[in-house]
Scaffold this motif. Structure first.
Motif, PDB file in Angstrom:
ATOM      1  N   THR A 173      17.979  11.292   1.728  1.00  0.00           N
ATOM      2  CA  THR A 173      18.389  12.396   1.060  1.00  0.00           C
ATOM      3  C   THR A 173      17.354  12.869   0.098  1.00  0.00           C
ATOM      4  O   THR A 173      17.247  13.715  -0.848  1.00  0.00           O
ATOM      5  CB  THR A 173      19.485  12.158  -0.224  1.00  0.00           C
ATOM      6  N   PHE A 174      16.052  12.180  -0.044  1.00  0.00           N
ATOM      7  CA  PHE A 174      14.806  12.219  -0.638  1.00  0.00           C
ATOM      8  C   PHE A 174      13.772  11.696   0.052  1.00  0.00           C
ATOM      9  O   PHE A 174      14.191  10.863   0.838  1.00  0.00           O
ATOM     10  CB  PHE A 174      14.625  12.085  -2.069  1.00  0.00           C
ATOM     11  N   SER A 175      12.372  12.212  -0.115  1.00  0.00           N
ATOM     12  CA  SER A 175      11.367  11.533   0.591  1.00  0.00           C
ATOM     13  C   SER A 175      10.421  11.004  -0.381  1.00  0.00           C
ATOM     14  O   SER A 175      10.058  11.424  -1.242  1.00  0.00           O
ATOM     15  CB  SER A 175      10.873  12.549   1.561  1.00  0.00           C
ATOM     16  N   VAL A 176       9.623   9.927   0.212  1.00  0.00           N
ATOM     17  CA  VAL A 176       8.461   9.510  -0.543  1.00  0.00           C
ATOM     18  C   VAL A 176       7.377   9.028   0.536  1.00  0.00           C
ATOM     19  O   VAL A 176       7.547   8.747   1.398  1.00  0.00           O
ATOM     20  CB  VAL A 176       8.829   7.874  -1.453  1.00  0.00           C
ATOM     21  N   THR A 177       6.286   9.636   0.005  1.00  0.00           N
ATOM     22  CA  THR A 177       5.094   9.557   0.918  1.00  0.00           C
ATOM     23  C   THR A 177       3.933   9.293   0.067  1.00  0.00           C
ATOM     24  O   THR A 177       3.737   9.663  -0.994  1.00  0.00           O
ATOM     25  CB  THR A 177       4.978  10.951   1.837  1.00  0.00           C
ATOM     26  N   SER A 178       3.141   8.142   0.624  1.00  0.00           N
ATOM     27  CA  SER A 178       1.950   7.819  -0.221  1.00  0.00           C
ATOM     28  C   SER A 178       0.746   7.858   0.456  1.00  0.00           C
ATOM     29  O   SER A 178       0.606   7.377   1.757  1.00  0.00           O
ATOM     30  CB  SER A 178       2.358   6.456  -0.824  1.00  0.00           C
ATOM     31  N   LEU A 179      -0.361   8.241  -0.300  1.00  0.00           N
ATOM     32  CA  LEU A 179      -1.957   8.156   0.259  1.00  0.00           C
ATOM     33  C   LEU A 179      -2.542   7.259  -0.758  1.00  0.00           C
ATOM     34  O   LEU A 179      -3.745   7.374  -1.021  1.00  0.00           O
ATOM     35  CB  LEU A 179      -2.477   9.353   0.513  1.00  0.00           C
ATOM     36  N   GLY A 180      -1.848   6.499  -1.667  1.00  0.00           N
ATOM     37  CA  GLY A 180      -2.463   5.540  -2.706  1.00  0.00           C
ATOM     38  C   GLY A 180      -3.520   4.541  -2.253  1.00  0.00           C
ATOM     39  O   GLY A 180      -4.042   4.065  -2.863  1.00  0.00           O
ATOM     40  N   HIS A 181      -3.215   4.202  -0.915  1.00  0.00           N
ATOM     41  CA  HIS A 181      -4.162   3.149  -0.463  1.00  0.00           C
ATOM     42  C   HIS A 181      -5.471   3.484  -0.312  1.00  0.00           C
ATOM     43  O   HIS A 181      -6.338   2.624   0.165  1.00  0.00           O
ATOM     44  CB  HIS A 181      -3.587   2.574   0.790  1.00  0.00           C
ATOM     45  N   ARG A 182      -5.628   4.928  -0.322  1.00  0.00           N
ATOM     46  CA  ARG A 182      -6.956   5.413  -0.161  1.00  0.00           C
ATOM     47  C   ARG A 182      -7.384   6.019  -1.469  1.00  0.00           C
ATOM     48  O   ARG A 182      -6.981   6.081  -2.423  1.00  0.00           O
ATOM     49  CB  ARG A 182      -7.159   6.300   0.874  1.00  0.00           C
ATOM     50  N   ALA A 183      -8.823   6.661  -1.279  1.00  0.00           N
ATOM     51  CA  ALA A 183      -9.251   7.356  -2.733  1.00  0.00           C
ATOM     52  C   ALA A 183      -8.771   8.826  -2.698  1.00  0.00           C
ATOM     53  O   ALA A 183      -9.335   9.650  -2.822  1.00  0.00           O
ATOM     54  CB  ALA A 183     -10.667   7.479  -2.654  1.00  0.00           C
ATOM     55  N   VAL A 184      -7.483   8.762  -2.801  1.00  0.00           N
ATOM     56  CA  VAL A 184      -6.671   9.924  -3.039  1.00  0.00           C
ATOM     57  C   VAL A 184      -6.086   9.911  -4.350  1.00  0.00           C
ATOM     58  O   VAL A 184      -4.972   9.097  -4.536  1.00  0.00           O
ATOM     59  CB  VAL A 184      -5.524  10.338  -2.090  1.00  0.00           C
ATOM     60  N   ASP A 185      -6.308  11.077  -5.254  1.00  0.00           N
ATOM     61  CA  ASP A 185      -5.669  10.886  -6.698  1.00  0.00           C
ATOM     62  C   ASP A 185      -4.251  11.619  -6.634  1.00  0.00           C
ATOM     63  O   ASP A 185      -3.469  11.170  -7.255  1.00  0.00           O
ATOM     64  CB  ASP A 185      -6.470  11.684  -7.586  1.00  0.00           C
TER      65      ASP A 185
END
Length: 251
Positions: A173-185
Motif C-alpha cells: 500500500t506504500f513503497s520504500v526505496t533506498s540508495l543510501g548505501h552509496r553516495a546518494v544524498d
C-alpha cells in the motif's frame, strides 16, 4: 555498437514502468535528523541485533499511514475511476539483487504492518535479502515472467497489477526505496503505490540548534505521491509526520 535483445530477467521492471504511465506524481522532500535512528541502531548492535535505516523508515511510515487512510489507498480506471482505501498497511521495499547473472531490482512486500514491531520489519527484510532470487519461492513469479512468451508475460503482469483487492499483498500500500548505501544524498522515485518514499544516505551536516550551528547526522527523505488520489496538503502531513516519528525514535 552492440545490440542485444532486452534481458528477460528485467522484464518485470519494463512492465512495471508501462503500468505506472497513468500516475500523476508530485515530489516532496525533507531532511531528517537521524540522531535517534543512530541511537536505536547502536542499542541494537550492543544486543547483538541489526536494525537497518530502511526498517526504521518502513516502521515509522506504517504508523503514520494508519492515521491517513486516504493516502493508504489506490486508484483504478480512467473514465469511471474507483479508489480503494485499504484496511491493512503493507510496504513494498526494493532490493538490489542478481537474477540469473543479471543485476536487477526485485521487491518484497511486508504485510500487516499495523501489527508489526520494528524487529518484525527487520526480520522480514533479513529473510528477503538472504533469499536466492534464482530459487526462492517468493521470486517465482518474476522468474516465470522471464520464461513466458513476451505478450503472455505482459498480459499476466497487467492483470495482476489491475486487481485492487490484491494490491496490499502484491504491490504493497506504500513503497520504500533506498540508495543510501552509496553516495546518494536524495532522489525521487515512483514505486507504483500512492505514496513512495526515497531514502538517501545519512551524512554529518551543519544544522541550527538553539541559535547555534552544530553538526548532526542528516538523512534526506523524499516522498512521491499520486495526485489523482491525494492532494499536496495531505501528502505534506504524511511526510512531516514520518519525519517527526523518525526523529523521536521507535516506540
Amino acid at each position: 555498437m552492440t545490440v542485444r535483445p532486452f534481458p528477460p530477467q528485467r522484464r518485470h521492471t519494463l512492465f512495471f514502468l508501462d503500468q505506472i504511465r497513468d500516475f500523476s506524481p508530485v515530489f516532496l522532500g525533507t531532511e531528517v535528523d537521524a540522531t535517534a535512528i543512530g541511537a536505536s541502531r547502536d542499542a541494537a548492535r550492543r544486543d547483538g541485533r541489526r536494525l537497518s535505516v530502511v526498517a526504521h523508515v518502513v516502521h515509522a511510515a506504517a504508523g503514520v499511514l494508519r492515521k491517513h487512510p486516504l493516502a493508504n489507498a489506490a486508484i483504478q480506471g480512467r473514465l469511471d475511476p474507483t479508489v480503494a482505501t485499504f484496511d491493512t498497511v503493507s510496504a513494498k521495499v526494493t532490493l538490489d539483487r542478481t537474477l540469473d547473472g543479471h543485476r536487477v531490482v526485485l521487491a518484497t512486500v511486508i504485510p500487516e504492518l499495523e501489527d508489526a514491531s520494528l524487529a518484525d520489519v527487520q526480520e522480514h527484510l533479513d529473510r528477503a535479502t538472504a533469499a536466492d532470487p534464482d530459487t526462492a519461492p517468493e521470486f517465482a513469479g518474476i522468474r516465470a515472467l522471464g520464461l513466458a512468451p513476451w505478450r503472455a508475460a505482459l498480459e499476466r503482469f497487467r492483470e495482476a497489477a489491475a486487481q485492487l483487492h490484491n494490491r496490499p499483498a502484491v504491490t504493497g500500500t506504500f513503497s520504500v526505496t533506498s540508495l543510501g548505501h552509496r553516495a546518494v544524498d536524495g532522489f525521487h522515485s515512483v514505486g507504483g503505490t500512492t505514496i513512495t518514499l526515497g531514502v538517501g544516505r545519512i551524512l554529518d551536516r551543519p544544522v541550527a540548534r538553539d541559535g547555534a550551528v552544530a553538526i548532526a547526522p542528516v538523512m534526506r527523505l523524499s516522498l512521491a505521491f499520486d495526485h489523482r488520489v491525494v492532494d499536496g496538503a495531505e501528502a505534506a502531513d504524511v511526510l512531516t509526520e514520518i519525519k517527526d516519528a523518525l526523529e523521536e525514535g521507535p516506540r
